[in-house]
Design a protein around this motif. Structure first.
Motif, PDB file in Angstrom:
ATOM      1  N   GLY A 202      -5.332   3.042   1.970  1.00 27.48           N
ATOM      2  CA  GLY A 202      -4.702   2.210   0.953  1.00 27.48           C
ATOM      3  C   GLY A 202      -3.508   2.851   0.286  1.00 27.48           C
ATOM      4  O   GLY A 202      -2.892   2.239  -0.585  1.00 27.48           O
ATOM      5  N   TRP A 203      -3.178   4.095   0.684  1.00 32.77           N
ATOM      6  CA  TRP A 203      -2.003   4.764   0.135  1.00 32.77           C
ATOM      7  C   TRP A 203      -0.741   4.448   0.925  1.00 32.77           C
ATOM      8  O   TRP A 203       0.290   4.135   0.333  1.00 32.77           O
ATOM      9  CB  TRP A 203      -2.216   6.281   0.109  1.00 32.77           C
ATOM     10  CG  TRP A 203      -2.998   6.802  -1.037  1.00 32.77           C
ATOM     11  CD1 TRP A 203      -3.811   6.087  -1.882  1.00 32.77           C
ATOM     12  CD2 TRP A 203      -3.064   8.176  -1.462  1.00 32.77           C
ATOM     13  NE1 TRP A 203      -4.377   6.933  -2.808  1.00 32.77           N
ATOM     14  CE2 TRP A 203      -3.940   8.207  -2.582  1.00 32.77           C
ATOM     15  CE3 TRP A 203      -2.481   9.359  -1.016  1.00 32.77           C
ATOM     16  CZ2 TRP A 203      -4.235   9.400  -3.258  1.00 32.77           C
ATOM     17  CZ3 TRP A 203      -2.773  10.544  -1.690  1.00 32.77           C
ATOM     18  CH2 TRP A 203      -3.637  10.557  -2.796  1.00 32.77           C
ATOM     19  N   ILE A 204      -0.801   4.612   2.246  1.00 29.62           N
ATOM     20  CA  ILE A 204       0.420   4.550   3.045  1.00 29.62           C
ATOM     21  C   ILE A 204       0.257   3.653   4.280  1.00 29.62           C
ATOM     22  O   ILE A 204      -0.868   3.368   4.719  1.00 29.62           O
ATOM     23  CB  ILE A 204       0.883   5.961   3.493  1.00 29.62           C
ATOM     24  CG1 ILE A 204      -0.148   6.608   4.410  1.00 29.62           C
ATOM     25  CG2 ILE A 204       1.147   6.834   2.273  1.00 29.62           C
ATOM     26  CD1 ILE A 204       0.328   7.947   4.995  1.00 29.62           C
ATOM     27  N   LEU A 205       1.400   3.256   4.820  1.00 31.69           N
ATOM     28  CA  LEU A 205       1.474   2.514   6.071  1.00 31.69           C
ATOM     29  C   LEU A 205       2.245   3.336   7.096  1.00 31.69           C
ATOM     30  O   LEU A 205       3.128   4.126   6.737  1.00 31.69           O
ATOM     31  CB  LEU A 205       2.187   1.174   5.866  1.00 31.69           C
ATOM     32  CG  LEU A 205       1.613   0.221   4.817  1.00 31.69           C
ATOM     33  CD1 LEU A 205       2.494  -1.024   4.702  1.00 31.69           C
ATOM     34  CD2 LEU A 205       0.180  -0.171   5.154  1.00 31.69           C
ATOM     35  N   ASP A 206       1.930   3.147   8.379  1.00 34.21           N
ATOM     36  CA  ASP A 206       2.678   3.842   9.428  1.00 34.21           C
ATOM     37  C   ASP A 206       3.990   3.109   9.696  1.00 34.21           C
ATOM     38  O   ASP A 206       4.266   2.072   9.069  1.00 34.21           O
ATOM     39  CB  ASP A 206       1.821   4.000  10.682  1.00 34.21           C
ATOM     40  CG  ASP A 206       1.548   2.685  11.414  1.00 34.21           C
ATOM     41  OD1 ASP A 206       2.226   1.663  11.144  1.00 34.21           O
ATOM     42  OD2 ASP A 206       0.654   2.683  12.280  1.00 34.21           O
ATOM     43  N   PRO A 207       4.838   3.600  10.586  1.00 37.78           N
ATOM     44  CA  PRO A 207       6.144   2.958  10.810  1.00 37.78           C
ATOM     45  C   PRO A 207       6.074   1.514  11.291  1.00 37.78           C
ATOM     46  O   PRO A 207       7.063   0.785  11.199  1.00 37.78           O
ATOM     47  CB  PRO A 207       6.799   3.858  11.865  1.00 37.78           C
ATOM     48  CG  PRO A 207       6.167   5.198  11.664  1.00 37.78           C
ATOM     49  CD  PRO A 207       4.747   4.900  11.288  1.00 37.78           C
ATOM     50  N   ASP A 208       4.907   1.086  11.793  1.00 36.60           N
ATOM     51  CA  ASP A 208       4.743  -0.303  12.219  1.00 36.60           C
ATOM     52  C   ASP A 208       4.162  -1.177  11.116  1.00 36.60           C
ATOM     53  O   ASP A 208       3.857  -2.356  11.346  1.00 36.60           O
ATOM     54  CB  ASP A 208       3.841  -0.366  13.458  1.00 36.60           C
ATOM     55  CG  ASP A 208       4.483   0.281  14.676  1.00 36.60           C
ATOM     56  OD1 ASP A 208       5.710   0.108  14.853  1.00 36.60           O
ATOM     57  OD2 ASP A 208       3.767   0.969  15.425  1.00 36.60           O
ATOM     58  N   GLY A 209       3.990  -0.604   9.923  1.00 37.36           N
ATOM     59  CA  GLY A 209       3.455  -1.374   8.817  1.00 37.36           C
ATOM     60  C   GLY A 209       1.957  -1.515   8.822  1.00 37.36           C
ATOM     61  O   GLY A 209       1.408  -2.408   8.160  1.00 37.36           O
ATOM     62  N   LYS A 210       1.268  -0.616   9.549  1.00 34.41           N
ATOM     63  CA  LYS A 210      -0.193  -0.665   9.626  1.00 34.41           C
ATOM     64  C   LYS A 210      -0.796   0.445   8.759  1.00 34.41           C
ATOM     65  O   LYS A 210      -0.244   1.540   8.685  1.00 34.41           O
ATOM     66  CB  LYS A 210      -0.649  -0.501  11.073  1.00 34.41           C
ATOM     67  CG  LYS A 210      -0.148  -1.621  11.987  1.00 34.41           C
ATOM     68  CD  LYS A 210      -0.584  -1.387  13.427  1.00 34.41           C
ATOM     69  CE  LYS A 210      -0.075  -2.498  14.338  1.00 34.41           C
ATOM     70  NZ  LYS A 210      -0.444  -2.243  15.753  1.00 34.41           N
ATOM     71  N   PRO A 211      -1.936   0.181   8.127  1.00 38.35           N
ATOM     72  CA  PRO A 211      -2.564   1.204   7.285  1.00 38.35           C
ATOM     73  C   PRO A 211      -2.908   2.460   8.081  1.00 38.35           C
ATOM     74  O   PRO A 211      -3.303   2.387   9.252  1.00 38.35           O
ATOM     75  CB  PRO A 211      -3.838   0.512   6.779  1.00 38.35           C
ATOM     76  CG  PRO A 211      -3.554  -0.952   6.898  1.00 38.35           C
ATOM     77  CD  PRO A 211      -2.672  -1.094   8.102  1.00 38.35           C
ATOM     78  N   THR A 212      -2.730   3.625   7.454  1.00 41.19           N
ATOM     79  CA  THR A 212      -3.049   4.895   8.082  1.00 41.19           C
ATOM     80  C   THR A 212      -3.508   5.887   7.019  1.00 41.19           C
ATOM     81  O   THR A 212      -3.170   5.734   5.845  1.00 41.19           O
ATOM     82  CB  THR A 212      -1.833   5.470   8.831  1.00 41.19           C
ATOM     83  OG1 THR A 212      -2.181   6.731   9.432  1.00 41.19           O
ATOM     84  CG2 THR A 212      -0.657   5.692   7.895  1.00 41.19           C
ATOM     85  N   THR A 213      -4.281   6.869   7.438  1.00 43.26           N
ATOM     86  CA  THR A 213      -4.683   7.957   6.545  1.00 43.26           C
ATOM     87  C   THR A 213      -3.998   9.266   6.924  1.00 43.26           C
ATOM     88  O   THR A 213      -4.312  10.303   6.345  1.00 43.26           O
ATOM     89  CB  THR A 213      -6.211   8.157   6.584  1.00 43.26           C
ATOM     90  OG1 THR A 213      -6.614   8.495   7.924  1.00 43.26           O
ATOM     91  CG2 THR A 213      -6.934   6.891   6.117  1.00 43.26           C
ATOM     92  N   ASP A 214      -3.067   9.226   7.861  1.00 43.81           N
ATOM     93  CA  ASP A 214      -2.356  10.419   8.315  1.00 43.81           C
ATOM     94  C   ASP A 214      -1.098  10.621   7.473  1.00 43.81           C
ATOM     95  O   ASP A 214      -0.132   9.864   7.606  1.00 43.81           O
ATOM     96  CB  ASP A 214      -1.978  10.268   9.792  1.00 43.81           C
ATOM     97  CG  ASP A 214      -1.210  11.476  10.328  1.00 43.81           C
ATOM     98  OD1 ASP A 214      -1.046  12.475   9.600  1.00 43.81           O
ATOM     99  OD2 ASP A 214      -0.756  11.403  11.501  1.00 43.81           O
TER     100      ASP A 214
END
Length: 351
Positions: A202-214
């Motif tokens: 819930g903090w960040i999105l990856d370059p494709d706009g998908k949720p990620t924890t990385d």
């Protein structure tokens, strides 16, 4: 996990800055500011910033001897340039001047551009509340380091654009509401990245706009993004960030977010300080604050909730705990400080 006494960590931080060529008085100011952020639980604005600051001193982009330059002044306003000096030194200077002006003015407003990172905004609101004044502080990234995209976008367009409001007079201390307009501060993502840990969902999105924890996804090419504040109503958080961007960059004479942004270095800032005596009166403000605080804190609580938390409460609790038991630092961020100390021939305190 290393745990350091606040005094030891402050002395260590100051020695690092001195070894990098910063004057002793300014080293002490910045070190105290950063450690105070750690004490209050804002590790993203604490000593983890030291390698970045000193790196900028070394490459010449941060002018550690720069002082506040006043470009325009009236009885109740200041327009200032920081010459890319140390943010805490410059911002404290500006706030002190505004506090003085506000003794004889209902409102004092000041702007500051070309200042390196000023740290935790709550620090400056606290300075005002110590004098019985209320304050609001906003900042952008001087057109650099976009991290947040508009709702529906895949690329960052704004910084995390914080806002802080401080009001004196609570039973436990001043009310200090200090937030970024994104789901998290960028510094908290960076702390996790350096520590080699995932970020919460819930903090960040990856370059494709998908949720990620990385956390590494935020710093890739193309970059990911930090979500705006607001969850399902995130357009509200982004809207607030957008308004702050315009006011901080535009009113200060600095920059708003732009294509091909410059390297991250610091902030554009606007400070407002208000003397309640010129309005409803200090006594009236304190009476209303007391009544409101009691009314809110005494609300019937959901089962399992021990107390109602108001702005400033979490920081006070964390400060009390860390003052007594020490400041914890994760292994990654502590090692970055140890490596820097070895480069600068500074003794490392025992942990």
């Amino acid at each position: 996990m290393p745990v350091l006494k606040p005094a030891d960590l402050t002395a260590f931080a100051a020695e690092l800055f001195c070894a990098a060529g910063v004057s002793r008085p300014d080293s002490d100011v910045v070190a105290a500011s950063l450690v105070e952020s750690n004490l209050r639980g804002h590790d993203s604005h604490g000593v983890m910033r030291i390698p970045f600051y000193i790196g900028k001193v070394k490459d010449g982009s941060l002018n550690s001897s720069a002082q506040l330059t006043i470009e325009k002044e009236s009885a109740s306003s200041l327009v200032c340039d920081g010459g890319w000096g140390l943010g805490q030194v410059l911002a404290q200077d500006l706030m002190k001047r505004l506090i003085t002006k506000c003794q004889t003015s209902a409102i004092a407003c000041g702007t500051l551009r070309r200042t390196c990172h000023i740290g935790r905004l709550g620090e400056y609101a606290e300075m005002a509340t110590e004098h019985g004044l209320t304050a609001m502080v906003i900042a952008n990234n001087h057109g650099a380091a976009p991290r947040v995209s508009p709702v529906g976008g895949k690329r960052p367009r704004l910084g995390t654009n914080p806002i802080c409001i401080g009001v004196p007079g609570g039973s436990k201390g001043p009310f200090i509401f200090d937030i970024g307009t994104s789901a998290t501060a960028e510094g908290k993502v960076r702390v996790k990245k350096i520590a080699g840990q995932p970020v919460p969902f819930g903090w960040i999105l990856d370059p494709d706009g998908k949720p990620t924890t990385d956390p590494n996804q935020l710093y890739g090419n193309p970059p990911g993004t930090i979500l705006p504040l607001g969850g399902d109503q995130a357009y509200k958080g982004f809207g607030l960030a957008f308004m702050i961007e315009m006011m901080a960059g535009g009113l200060s004479g600095g920059q708003c977010s732009t294509p091909n942004p410059p390297p991250p270095l610091g902030n554009c800032v606007v400070f407002w300080v208000i003397n309640p005596e010129f309005f409803g009166g200090t006594q009236h403000l304190q009476k209303e604050i007391g009544q409101l605080e009691t009314y809110v804190r005494e609300v019937p609580r959901i089962d399992g909730v021990d107390a109602i938390m108001l702005p400033g409460d979490p920081e006070r609790q964390t400060r009390q705990s860390r003052t007594a038991s020490g400041i914890p630092l994760d292994e990654g961020n502590w090692q970055a400080l140890v490596d820097l100390a070895h480069q600068l021939n500074v003794a490392v305190p025992a942990v």
